[in-house]
Write an enzyme that holds these catalytic residues in place. Structure first.
Site, mmCIF file in Angstrom:
data_model
loop_
_atom_site.group_PDB
_atom_site.id
_atom_site.type_symbol
_atom_site.label_atom_id
_atom_site.label_comp_id
_atom_site.label_asym_id
_atom_site.label_seq_id
_atom_site.Cartn_x
_atom_site.Cartn_y
_atom_site.Cartn_z
ATOM 1 N N ARG A 51 0.725 -1.196 0.160
ATOM 2 C CA ARG A 51 0.055 -0.093 -0.011
ATOM 3 C C ARG A 51 0.939 1.385 -0.177
ATOM 4 O O ARG A 51 0.364 2.116 -0.784
ATOM 5 C CB ARG A 51 -0.850 0.100 1.278
ATOM 6 N N THR A 52 1.850 1.393 0.782
ATOM 7 C CA THR A 52 2.371 2.841 1.215
ATOM 8 C C THR A 52 3.289 3.110 -0.049
ATOM 9 O O THR A 52 3.063 4.207 -0.434
ATOM 10 C CB THR A 52 3.266 2.565 2.475
ATOM 11 N N LYS A 80 25.482 -3.391 -0.382
ATOM 12 C CA LYS A 80 27.071 -3.401 -0.348
ATOM 13 C C LYS A 80 27.448 -2.430 1.079
ATOM 14 O O LYS A 80 28.533 -2.380 1.113
ATOM 15 C CB LYS A 80 27.518 -2.848 -1.671
ATOM 16 N N ARG A 101 10.885 3.853 3.605
ATOM 17 C CA ARG A 101 10.633 2.896 4.924
ATOM 18 C C ARG A 101 12.082 2.057 5.260
ATOM 19 O O ARG A 101 12.733 1.526 4.268
ATOM 20 C CB ARG A 101 9.761 1.903 4.089
ATOM 21 N N HIS A 129 4.577 5.734 11.803
ATOM 22 C CA HIS A 129 4.068 5.523 10.443
ATOM 23 C C HIS A 129 3.016 6.646 9.908
ATOM 24 O O HIS A 129 1.998 6.750 9.905
ATOM 25 C CB HIS A 129 3.415 4.127 10.236
HETATM 26 N N1 CP Z 1 -0.404 0.003 5.804
HETATM 27 C C1 CP Z 1 1.115 -0.257 5.582
HETATM 28 O O1 CP Z 1 1.787 0.188 5.769
HETATM 29 O O2 CP Z 1 0.874 -1.345 4.417
HETATM 30 P P1 CP Z 1 2.070 -1.747 3.455
HETATM 31 O O3 CP Z 1 3.178 -2.489 4.566
HETATM 32 O O4 CP Z 1 1.659 -2.809 2.481
HETATM 33 O O5 CP Z 1 2.642 -0.635 3.020
#
Ligand code: CP
Length: 304
Positions: A51-52, A80, A101, A129
């Site tokens: 999603r993100t 590396k 992320r 998040h």
């Molecule tokens: N909600 C969320 O962070 O989903 P993903 O891990 O798929 O990005």
């Protein structure tokens, strides 16, 4: 230049403006289809995501911009031994904005320190998040109309669930929000988050039985047990199915309660619940793209 590292990087007023802008985009996407022409977002994902990452990419593409990036640490020079600081220095030469992320808490903050472009924290370990929180807040506002006075049940892995930590922080800024923290003992909300709730004066209760909370809730926020943060598989297997939201439990809830989940779902919501009109977790995903479109514009200083 601004970054988004935690939900508190935005004032309540800025958050409201962001949600207003996201609603405007949602109502008339064609109008905003070229506001990011010539801009590039880099999606730097050292951890898996559906999603993100894809909603950031969809958001930029729908604004007329372009995307680049990597979806696994293995496919970047992190494999590396390159540091986050060096990587973001390089990415600053190529892109206008980055969403990152990383499994380590604080990585996005390190990246922001060394970046020449805005950095968005797309999840750092078990910490924060913020763009999931923007998604959750927009969904709640759209479906409930307000935040004040809400009773929200947060259920599942409250220890490692970064979306829970970010959402609590954002909601603490509203009046009379009450938290029902539903988890097994091993996955309770960390002490530093409990301290934040206490300091704010918000009401909260910690409980282990989901059934006990159901009749009181305006919102039920289910979460997955975060397998990737466990030190041993045995503990994960023991706790993974501790909560399963099913129709008998839904029958205990009010007709106007809504069920949210940041997703991915594993087993914690039975698929039969998907048909219940109170299940809003797939709708929630759609709001995520619009709020990220509004966020990209805000951080790139594009007035909409
Ligand atoms: N909600 C969320 O962070 O989903 P993903 O891990 O798929 O990005």
């Amino acid at each position: 230049m601004r970054h988004l590292l935690t939900p508190l990087d935005l004032s309540v007023e800025e958050l409201e403006t962001l949600m207003d802008n996201a609603e405007k985009i949602k109502a008339d996407p064609e109008r905003y289809a070229h506001v990011c022409d010539g801009k590039i977002i880099a999606t730097l994902f050292y951890e898996p995501s559906t999603r993100t990452r894809l909603s950031f990419e969809a958001a930029m593409l729908r604004l007329g911009g372009k995307t680049m990036g990597f979806a696994t640490a293995d496919s970047s020079s992190a494999a590396k031994g390159e540091s986050v600081a060096d990587t973001i220095r390089i990415i600053s030469c190529f892109a206008d904005i980055a969403a990152m992320r990383h499994p380590k808490e604080g990585s996005a903050t390190v990246a922001a320190k060394h970046a020449r472009i805005p950095v968005i924290n797309a999840g750092d370990g078990g910490h924060q998040h913020p763009t999931q929180t923007l998604t959750d807040m927009m969904t709640i506002r759209a479906l409930k109309g307000h935040f004040d006075g809400m009773t929200i049940g947060l259920c599942g892995d409250l220890k490692f669930g970064r979306t829970v930590h970010s959402l609590i922080r954002a909601l603490l800024r509203y009046r009379d929000v009450r938290f029902m923290l539903i988890s097994p003992d091993e996955l309770k909300l960390p002490d530093y988050m409990i301290d934040e709730i206490k300091k704010s004066g918000a009401e909260f209760e910690e409980l282990t039985k989901l059934e006990d909370a159901m009749p009181n809730l305006d919102i039920l926020y289910m979460t997955r047990v975060q397998r990737e943060r466990f030190f041993n598989e045995e503990d994960y297997v023991r706790l993974k199915d501790y909560y399963i939201l099913d129709m008998p439990k839904m029958e205990l809830a009010r007709d106007d309660m809504i069920v949210l989940h940041p997703l991915p779902r594993v087993n914690e919501i039975a698929v039969e619940v998907d048909e219940d009109p109170r299940a809003k977790y797939f709708e929630q995903v759609q709001y995520g793209m619009y709020i990220r479109m509004a966020l990209i514009c805000m951080l790139l200083d594009i007035r909409i």
